[in-house]
Scaffold this motif. Structure first.
Motif, PDB file in Angstrom:
ATOM      1  N   LEU A   2     -11.121  10.946  -8.600  1.00  0.00           N
ATOM      2  CA  LEU A   2     -11.323  10.106  -7.425  1.00  0.00           C
ATOM      3  C   LEU A   2     -12.564  10.554  -6.659  1.00  0.00           C
ATOM      4  CD1 LEU A   2      -7.640   9.786  -6.216  1.00  0.00           C
ATOM      5  CD2 LEU A   2      -9.125   7.872  -6.819  1.00  0.00           C
ATOM      6  N   THR A  18      -4.568  -5.984  -3.324  1.00  0.00           N
ATOM      7  CA  THR A  18      -3.629  -5.426  -4.310  1.00  0.00           C
ATOM      8  C   THR A  18      -3.175  -6.578  -5.173  1.00  0.00           C
ATOM      9  OG1 THR A  18      -2.746  -3.938  -2.647  1.00  0.00           O
ATOM     10  CG2 THR A  18      -1.516  -4.108  -4.679  1.00  0.00           C
ATOM     11  N   LEU A  19      -3.289  -6.444  -6.480  1.00  0.00           N
ATOM     12  CA  LEU A  19      -2.815  -7.495  -7.372  1.00  0.00           C
ATOM     13  C   LEU A  19      -1.285  -7.524  -7.344  1.00  0.00           C
ATOM     14  CD1 LEU A  19      -4.609  -9.365  -9.173  1.00  0.00           C
ATOM     15  CD2 LEU A  19      -5.800  -7.408  -8.211  1.00  0.00           C
ATOM     16  N   GLY A  63       2.735  -7.743  -8.106  1.00  0.00           N
ATOM     17  CA  GLY A  63       3.580  -7.026  -9.059  1.00  0.00           C
ATOM     18  C   GLY A  63       3.144  -5.580  -9.208  1.00  0.00           C
ATOM     19  N   ALA A  64       2.877  -4.893  -8.088  1.00  0.00           N
ATOM     20  CA  ALA A  64       2.411  -3.507  -8.122  1.00  0.00           C
ATOM     21  C   ALA A  64       1.210  -3.343  -9.046  1.00  0.00           C
ATOM     22  CB  ALA A  64       3.540  -2.556  -8.542  1.00  0.00           C
ATOM     23  N   PRO A 114      -3.145  -3.144  -9.693  1.00  0.00           N
ATOM     24  CA  PRO A 114      -4.141  -2.220  -9.171  1.00  0.00           C
ATOM     25  C   PRO A 114      -4.614  -2.586  -7.764  1.00  0.00           C
ATOM     26  CG  PRO A 114      -5.014  -3.522 -11.011  1.00  0.00           C
ATOM     27  CD  PRO A 114      -3.580  -3.840 -10.899  1.00  0.00           C
ATOM     28  N   ILE A 133      -7.732  -2.608  -5.039  1.00  0.00           N
ATOM     29  CA  ILE A 133      -9.188  -2.556  -4.974  1.00  0.00           C
ATOM     30  C   ILE A 133      -9.595  -2.121  -3.573  1.00  0.00           C
ATOM     31  CG2 ILE A 133     -11.343  -3.860  -5.110  1.00  0.00           C
ATOM     32  CD1 ILE A 133      -8.612  -5.216  -7.059  1.00  0.00           C
ATOM     33  N   ILE A 193     -13.860  -0.065  -5.922  1.00  0.00           N
ATOM     34  CA  ILE A 193     -13.201   0.698  -6.973  1.00  0.00           C
ATOM     35  C   ILE A 193     -11.799   0.158  -7.209  1.00  0.00           C
ATOM     36  CG2 ILE A 193     -12.376   3.007  -7.614  1.00  0.00           C
ATOM     37  CD1 ILE A 193     -14.652   3.999  -5.639  1.00  0.00           C
ATOM     38  N   ALA A 194     -11.445  -0.032  -8.468  1.00  0.00           N
ATOM     39  CA  ALA A 194     -10.098  -0.456  -8.827  1.00  0.00           C
ATOM     40  C   ALA A 194      -9.292   0.789  -9.164  1.00  0.00           C
ATOM     41  CB  ALA A 194     -10.136  -1.397 -10.022  1.00  0.00           C
ATOM     42  N   ILE A 195      -8.129   0.915  -8.534  1.00  0.00           N
ATOM     43  CA  ILE A 195      -7.302   2.102  -8.718  1.00  0.00           C
ATOM     44  C   ILE A 195      -5.898   1.659  -9.106  1.00  0.00           C
ATOM     45  CG2 ILE A 195      -6.475   4.236  -7.621  1.00  0.00           C
ATOM     46  CD1 ILE A 195      -8.603   3.575  -5.397  1.00  0.00           C
ATOM     47  N   GLY A 196      -5.372   2.201 -10.198  1.00  0.00           N
ATOM     48  CA  GLY A 196      -4.007   1.883 -10.618  1.00  0.00           C
ATOM     49  C   GLY A 196      -3.020   2.153  -9.481  1.00  0.00           C
ATOM     50  N   GLY A 228      -0.134   3.527  -9.126  1.00  0.00           N
ATOM     51  CA  GLY A 228       0.439   4.870  -8.983  1.00  0.00           C
ATOM     52  C   GLY A 228      -0.522   5.815  -8.284  1.00  0.00           C
ATOM     53  N   MET A 229      -1.773   5.777  -8.709  1.00  0.00           N
ATOM     54  CA  MET A 229      -2.753   6.683  -8.125  1.00  0.00           C
ATOM     55  C   MET A 229      -3.055   6.288  -6.675  1.00  0.00           C
ATOM     56  SD  MET A 229      -6.429   7.815  -9.668  1.00  0.00           S
ATOM     57  CE  MET A 229      -6.006   8.700 -11.130  1.00  0.00           C
ATOM     58  N   PRO A 276      -5.234 -11.354  -4.706  1.00  0.00           N
ATOM     59  CA  PRO A 276      -3.938 -11.288  -5.391  1.00  0.00           C
ATOM     60  C   PRO A 276      -3.493 -12.624  -5.984  1.00  0.00           C
ATOM     61  CG  PRO A 276      -3.807 -10.239  -3.235  1.00  0.00           C
ATOM     62  CD  PRO A 276      -5.187 -10.792  -3.358  1.00  0.00           C
ATOM     63  N   VAL A 329      -9.266  -5.734 -14.061  1.00  0.00           N
ATOM     64  CA  VAL A 329      -8.375  -5.488 -12.930  1.00  0.00           C
ATOM     65  C   VAL A 329      -7.206  -6.462 -12.959  1.00  0.00           C
ATOM     66  CG1 VAL A 329      -8.186  -5.655 -10.417  1.00  0.00           C
ATOM     67  CG2 VAL A 329     -10.143  -4.510 -11.450  1.00  0.00           C
ATOM     68  N   ASP A 353      -4.685  -5.857 -15.784  1.00  0.00           N
ATOM     69  CA  ASP A 353      -4.170  -4.485 -15.858  1.00  0.00           C
ATOM     70  C   ASP A 353      -2.652  -4.429 -16.073  1.00  0.00           C
ATOM     71  OD1 ASP A 353      -4.572  -1.561 -15.515  1.00  0.00           O
ATOM     72  OD2 ASP A 353      -3.297  -1.864 -13.774  1.00  0.00           O
ATOM     73  N   THR A 362      -3.799   6.099 -15.397  1.00  0.00           N
ATOM     74  CA  THR A 362      -3.918   4.868 -14.613  1.00  0.00           C
ATOM     75  C   THR A 362      -5.363   4.402 -14.604  1.00  0.00           C
ATOM     76  OG1 THR A 362      -3.958   6.314 -12.716  1.00  0.00           O
ATOM     77  CG2 THR A 362      -1.992   4.969 -12.997  1.00  0.00           C
ATOM     78  N   LEU A 363      -5.512   3.135 -14.282  1.00  0.00           N
ATOM     79  CA  LEU A 363      -6.847   2.540 -14.198  1.00  0.00           C
ATOM     80  C   LEU A 363      -7.607   3.159 -13.032  1.00  0.00           C
ATOM     81  CD1 LEU A 363      -8.685   0.029 -15.069  1.00  0.00           C
ATOM     82  CD2 LEU A 363      -7.666  -1.105 -13.126  1.00  0.00           C
ATOM     83  N   LEU A 364      -8.835   3.567 -13.289  1.00  0.00           N
ATOM     84  CA  LEU A 364      -9.704   4.013 -12.195  1.00  0.00           C
ATOM     85  C   LEU A 364     -11.106   3.617 -12.617  1.00  0.00           C
ATOM     86  CD1 LEU A 364      -9.973   5.464  -9.522  1.00  0.00           C
ATOM     87  CD2 LEU A 364     -10.306   7.576 -10.756  1.00  0.00           C
ATOM     88  N   MET A 365     -11.645   2.602 -11.950  1.00  0.00           N
ATOM     89  CA  MET A 365     -12.892   2.037 -12.458  1.00  0.00           C
ATOM     90  C   MET A 365     -13.704   1.448 -11.320  1.00  0.00           C
ATOM     91  SD  MET A 365     -13.131  -1.221 -15.005  1.00  0.00           S
ATOM     92  CE  MET A 365     -12.123  -2.114 -13.860  1.00  0.00           C
ATOM     93  N   GLU A 366     -14.993   1.655 -11.408  1.00  0.00           N
ATOM     94  CA  GLU A 366     -15.879   1.034 -10.443  1.00  0.00           C
ATOM     95  C   GLU A 366     -15.962  -0.465 -10.756  1.00  0.00           C
ATOM     96  OE1 GLU A 366     -19.767   2.702 -10.623  1.00  0.00           O
ATOM     97  OE2 GLU A 366     -20.564   1.314  -9.129  1.00  0.00           O
ATOM     98  N   VAL A 367     -15.918  -1.293  -9.718  1.00  0.00           N
ATOM     99  CA  VAL A 367     -16.092  -2.726  -9.917  1.00  0.00           C
ATOM    100  C   VAL A 367     -17.448  -3.102  -9.322  1.00  0.00           C
ATOM    101  CG1 VAL A 367     -15.097  -5.001  -9.524  1.00  0.00           C
ATOM    102  CG2 VAL A 367     -13.604  -3.025  -9.709  1.00  0.00           C
TER     103      VAL A 367
END
Lengths: 80, 608
Positions: free
Chosen positions: A32, A48-49, A51-52, A54, A56, A64-67, A69-70, B202, B316, B319, B418-423
């Motif tokens: 991170l 947040t997309l 259904g839990a 990622p 943004i 940054i897109a973050i899963g 959980g993280m 979303p 994204v 995912d 888990t996904l961790l990515m610059e957009v």
């Protein structure tokens, strides 16, 4: 107006705040941090997309897109 | 001397490299475009110097395969050209300061300087240069601005002049630099930024993704049909007289005639290029008349989306879906690349962090995703029988994708991080760069396709003439005829499919298959084995052992899908088959995890 610490995943869209800590292992902290999310960075929640999905978030000019959980381990101080 | 272009992913290193060396490399707008290093040369002061385009990294503690390669390379460089995204100075300087540890001379490029200007960011390059102790040059990789100053600076490059810092002190130090050199002007949201927010929204985000994908597919199918029809007419008008003339010289029949030209039909009618089966007739027509138009269309649209920056957004949005097959969103990028050609798809798998992700992505991709060359012939062969047959082919492939993925999720050991990515922000692609990229991909296709398609048809003709085909056909008859319900001659297509999938589908035309047989044949041709080019990179990327496992999985998938189609084809209409496949995915997404749970419990009870 009151200060509150919430997880990034729980923030409302377009809410902003300062990262106060990351409740994760050394691996997640360093990944991170490399992307600019570290204690003290100013962060804006974008979406947040459903259904839990990622989260943004924007740090500086980077999105940054973050899963999910993280994202729930990134603690942010917000003003409400 | 060896010069290394290093920096964060997606800052434009490859574009700078192209300008510096004149070597064309693929550039686009997503992190991880470059997975392997490219070498080029720069002549300066009468000497040739090696320039290397290194894959992008965020830190010196690498995660993915591509990043490991990058970090290993940095140690071998003489001068580092650190490319920095001006719109993200803070995060980029984090890597710059880490690079100081190597003690190598460095030049810093403030790239994307035009982007920074649009965003109201002003960076004082002189002040930054004073603080860091190295030359700082403003560049624009898209236009080439500032590039000619690089060689002069590189050969008098100095080392970074900064204190050694621990990880937590580093950000504070960078914050101090930013305060001194960067100036922000406030400005309003632009239209493109609103679009950016919409595409990750979303609700609207997934909606836009579906619209984009459906529109893309529809556009490619209808424009492709339109183009192939016109090109077919052009062949009849311009190429047929030449073929007829050649046929006259060769003498109308004989072995040479059937190898080169095949069956031209009566002289009074037009030539059926798809059924003729000669090297110069079907061979040329399949490559140029059917596949090429689709390749152009696909890369035209795909190149636009890629440079715009849509791919990371698709990652994204998808995912959640990919978690169902044990992956995360980034795997969408290799899989979309594979829709054009499986080879770059497999190579892009290097951006994934764990062996489990790499294996699952590569296997479900090579098994179920047909490349555009093959897709074009599937659309042609199945489309002649009606749109529902195209739908049935793709629904079957999707079912195998999903079921195989869910199965691998439960059985392949390891973790999926888990996904961790610059957009990256949307950037409007420039027309010249788009055409150049399309040209590069088209040349690559022509160089590959024409010799392979023509060679494949020659080979199969020779095998027919010599009788080898009927021998192999007899040998595999129990599988091909028994399990799959296809005529023995289909073996000819399966053999050529090892070389090239488009030529293989073209070989089905003269076999006079029924509607369901066509569907079965093209599905089997997609699943049973990747083409030789893909298989070669698959071995290189996964290792021989995992590639061997992949082959077994492909055979199993082929037999199950083929047997299912064979059975269902006798019982129900194609509409019901599509519906039952969708139902199957839904049922399996429930059944597979339950079965896996029971199995784990059983294993545990055995141990106790």
């Amino acid at each position: 107006m009151q200060r509150k610490t919430v997880a990034l995943s729980m923030m409302r869209n377009r809410q902003q705040g300062i990262v106060v800590g990351i409740a994760g292992g050394a691996g997640s902290i360093s990944r991170l941090s490399a992307l600019g999310i570290h204690t003290g960075s100013h962060i804006v929640k974008k979406s947040t997309l459903i259904g839990a999905g990622p989260v943004i978030a924007a740090v500086g000019n980077t999105e940054i897109a973050i899963g999910h959980g993280m994202a729930s381990k990134v603690m942010v101080e917000v003003v409400e | 001397m060896r010069l290394l272009l290093t920096g964060n992913p997606n800052v434009g290193k490859s574009a700078v490299f192209g300008h510096l060396t004149g070597v064309s490399v693929t550039t686009s707008n997503y992190p991880g475009t470059t997975v392997n290093y490219t070498k080029g040369f720069l002549t300066y002061g009468g000497e040739r110097h090696e320039v290397i385009d290194v894959p992008g990294i965020y830190q010196l503690d690498p995660e993915a395969e591509a990043e490991k390669v990058a970090v290993e390379m940095i140690a071998d460089g003489d001068v580092l050209i650190n490319v920095v995204d001006s719109t993200n100075l803070e995060r980029n300087l984090n890597l710059t300061l880490q690079l100081a540890g190597y003690g190598k001379p460095m030049v810093l490029l403030l790239n994307m300087s035009d982007d920074a200007k649009h965003k109201g960011i002003y960076i004082d390059a002189e002040k930054l240069s004073d603080i860091l102790g190295v030359d700082v040059i403003r560049t624009n990789g898209a236009t080439g601005e500032g590039i000619k100053e690089i060689p002069g600076a590189v050969f008098k490059a100095r080392k970074l002049r900064i204190p050694e810092l621990s990880e937590d002190k580093r950000w504070a130090y960078i914050g101090g630099i930013i305060k001194e050199v960067q100036n922000l002007k406030h400005r309003h949201h632009t239209f493109i930024e609103k679009l950016q927010d919409l595409s990750i929204h979303p609700v609207y985000g997934p909606f836009i993704a579906v619209v984009v994908l459906v529109a893309l597919f529809r556009l490619i199918i209808s424009a492709g049909e339109f183009l192939t029809e016109r090109i077919g007419a052009l062949f009849e008008f311009a190429y047929s007289p030449f073929i007829r003339w050649l046929s006259g010289i060769i003498g109308g029949d004989g072995i040479l005639h059937s190898l080169l030209l095949g069956d031209l039909g009566p002289a009074t009618a037009g030539i059926d290029y798809e059924a003729a089966m000669g090297v110069l007739t079907t061979g040329v027509f399949v490559a140029l008349g059917i596949v090429m138009p689709y390749i152009i269309l696909f890369y035209l649209v795909f190149g636009f989306l890629e440079d715009l920056g849509y791919l990371p957004r698709a990652a994204v949005i998808l995912d959640r879906l990919l978690h169902k097959v044990g992956l995360h969103g980034y795997s969408v990028i290799p899989m979309l690349l594979a829709c054009g050609c499986n080879v770059p798809g497999v190579l892009a798998v290097r951006n994934l962090e764990t062996r489990r992700e790499r294996f699952i992505t590569a296997v479900i991709m090579c098994t179920t995703i047909p490349c555009m060359a093959q897709t074009s012939l599937i659309i042609r062969a199945a489309g002649e029988r009606g749109g529902i047959y195209i739908a049935l082919v793709f629904a079957t492939l999707l079912t195998v994708w999903a079921v195989l993925g869910m199965f691998l999720k439960e059985t392949v050991k390891g973790l999926t991080p888990t996904l961790l990515m610059e957009v990256p922000p949307y950037r409007l692609p420039g027309l010249r760069l788009q055409l150049k990229k399309l040209g590069m991909r088209l040349r690559c296709f022509l160089k590959e396709a024409i010799p392979y398609v023509m060679g494949g048809i020659l080979l199969i003709n020779l095998m027919y003439v010599s009788g080898i085909i009927s021998w192999i056909g007899n040998f595999f008859s129990p599988i091909v005829k028994g399990v799959l319900g296809l005529p023995e001659e289909t073996v000819s297509a399966l053999i050529i499919g090892l070389l090239r999938k488009d030529a293989a589908v073209a070989l089905l035309e003269p076999l006079k298959l029924t509607d369901i047989q066509i569907v079965k044949a093209v599905v089997v041709l997609t699943l049973y084995f990747p083409c030789v080019a893909t298989f070669t990179v698959l071995i290189k990327e996964l290792g021989i052992k995992d590639a061997g496992k992949a082959v077994l999985i492909m055979f199993a998938a082929t037999l199950s899908a083929g047997a299912f189609l064979n059975l269902a084809g006798r019982l129900m209409s194609p509409y019901f088959m599509v519906l039952s496949e969708i139902l199957l995915i839904a049922v399996m997404s429930f059944v597979i995890p339950v079965l896996s749970g029971i199995y784990t419990k059983y294993r545990r009870s055995l141990k106790q």
